[in-house]
Design an enzyme around this catalytic site. Structure first.
Site, PDB file in Angstrom:
ATOM      1  N   SER A 114      33.600  38.646  34.652  1.00  0.00           N
ATOM      2  CA  SER A 114      34.878  39.331  34.502  1.00  0.00           C
ATOM      3  C   SER A 114      35.111  39.706  33.041  1.00  0.00           C
ATOM      4  O   SER A 114      34.354  40.501  32.482  1.00  0.00           O
ATOM      5  CB  SER A 114      35.990  38.456  35.085  1.00  0.00           C
ATOM      6  OG  SER A 114      37.178  39.190  35.260  1.00  0.00           O
ATOM      7  N   ASP A 174      36.028  41.758  46.221  1.00  0.00           N
ATOM      8  CA  ASP A 174      36.721  41.334  44.999  1.00  0.00           C
ATOM      9  C   ASP A 174      38.110  41.963  44.972  1.00  0.00           C
ATOM     10  O   ASP A 174      38.248  43.179  45.032  1.00  0.00           O
ATOM     11  CB  ASP A 174      35.894  41.807  43.794  1.00  0.00           C
ATOM     12  CG  ASP A 174      36.379  41.256  42.471  1.00  0.00           C
ATOM     13  OD1 ASP A 174      37.606  41.193  42.261  1.00  0.00           O
ATOM     14  OD2 ASP A 174      35.524  40.923  41.626  1.00  0.00           O
ATOM     15  N   HIS A 193      35.848  37.464  43.816  1.00  0.00           N
ATOM     16  CA  HIS A 193      35.780  37.392  42.353  1.00  0.00           C
ATOM     17  C   HIS A 193      35.559  35.962  41.853  1.00  0.00           C
ATOM     18  O   HIS A 193      35.523  35.724  40.653  1.00  0.00           O
ATOM     19  CB  HIS A 193      37.101  37.930  41.776  1.00  0.00           C
ATOM     20  CG  HIS A 193      37.049  38.289  40.320  1.00  0.00           C
ATOM     21  ND1 HIS A 193      36.401  39.417  39.849  1.00  0.00           N
ATOM     22  CD2 HIS A 193      37.585  37.694  39.216  1.00  0.00           C
ATOM     23  CE1 HIS A 193      36.543  39.492  38.538  1.00  0.00           C
ATOM     24  NE2 HIS A 193      37.247  38.458  38.118  1.00  0.00           N
TER      25      HIS A 193
END
Length: 290
Positions: free
Chosen positions: A151, A228, A264
């Site tokens: 991320s 995600d 995620h």
């Protein structure tokens, strides 16, 4: 060799995980904690290092506790180093009220230039220069490095590697923020850390950097889950297609895998981290034996 301030030492797989505190000059001279995992074989030979850069709100501990990466590090004979995601401690500035996506826990792996943040928020210098110098002076590691992240940390991994192909053998990322200039997470961070000059933002945007990249092949590997929530929600914070298109236009080889059904989280990371470590290890060991 400096005396090490070891905060924790934990036996896991066939090696030792240590949390180490040291004074970080690039973070305003404050103490910073990083984790390092040393497979037992590092007692007998110097191993290359894979640096892991974590995402928003994380410390060094998230990856250690959730990724399940240590057996892969042993099997592939690499050392893992996990820094914090920002400076911490008394005197570190932040926004009021505190938000999760900026400031402490959200350093974005850049060097701040705005007056409020420039003393402490230099995570780029810390990750690229200061931490590797400290690790290489104090641990049984070679000078060969690769970098990976998730991320915000995926953004960090891609940008530091694209800006420093001489310092990294390879780079990989999970669900990276690929085009921060054009998403809410990025525009908030870049404006507060760097000011309003969008030309200055480009040096910390992987999509912009790859457009003009002229370095050697970094063997870029990215994984992105199709479920995600930051990809498929109301706002696409990640923008993988922008990065893929820019790489294709610039004729830069990238392996970008869309993994069906994954989100995620660290469930996603733990599924594929072994492949990423093996990817880096193959390249690091080949370069080391050349």
């Amino acid at each position: 060799m400096a005396s090490l301030d070891v905060k924790a030492s934990i036996r896991v797989a066939q090696g030792l995980l240590r949390r180490v505190q040291h004074t970080a000059g690039s973070l305003g001279g404050l103490p910073s904690i990083f984790a390092i995992y040393e497979p037992d074989v590092s007692k007998y030979k110097k191993l290359p290092v894979v640096y892991w850069l974590s995402g928003l709100t994380c410390t060094d501990e998230n990856f250690s506790q959730k990724a399940g990466a240590f057996q892969a590090a042993c099997d592939n004979e690499v050392i893992l180093v996990m820094p914090d995601t920002s400076p911490r401690g008394e005197g570190v500035p932040d926004e009021e009220p505190k938000v999760y996506d900026f400031g402490v826990g959200a350093g974005f792996y850049l060097n701040a230039t705005t007056e409020k943040y420039k003393k402490h928020y230099n995570m780029y210098d810390y990750v690229v220069k200061e931490l590797p110098e400290f690790v290489e002076a104090n641990f049984p590691v070679s000078s060969l490095r690769s970098v990976s992240g998730h991320s915000m940390g995926g953004h960090g991994a891609l940008t530091v590697a694209l800006k420093n192909p001489d310092r990294y053998t390879s780079v990989s990322a999970f669900a990276p923020i690929c085009n921060p200039m054009n998403v809410p997470w990025g525009t908030k961070a870049l404006s507060l850390y760097l000011g309003d000059d969008k030309e200055a933002w480009k040096q910390y945007d992987a999509t912009e950097l790859i457009k003009s990249y002229k370095g050697r092949d970094l063997h870029i590997l990215c994984d992105q889950g199709t479920e995600d929530n930051f990809l498929s929600g109301e706002v696409n914070q990640l923008q993988p297609l922008a990065f893929i298109a820019a790489a294709q236009e610039a004729k830069i080889p990238v392996t970008f895998r869309m993994q069906a059904g994954y989100d995620h989280s660290y469930y996603f990371i733990s599924t594929f981290i072994g492949e990423h470590i093996a990817h880096h290890a193959k390249l690091l060991h080949a370069r080391g034996s050349a």
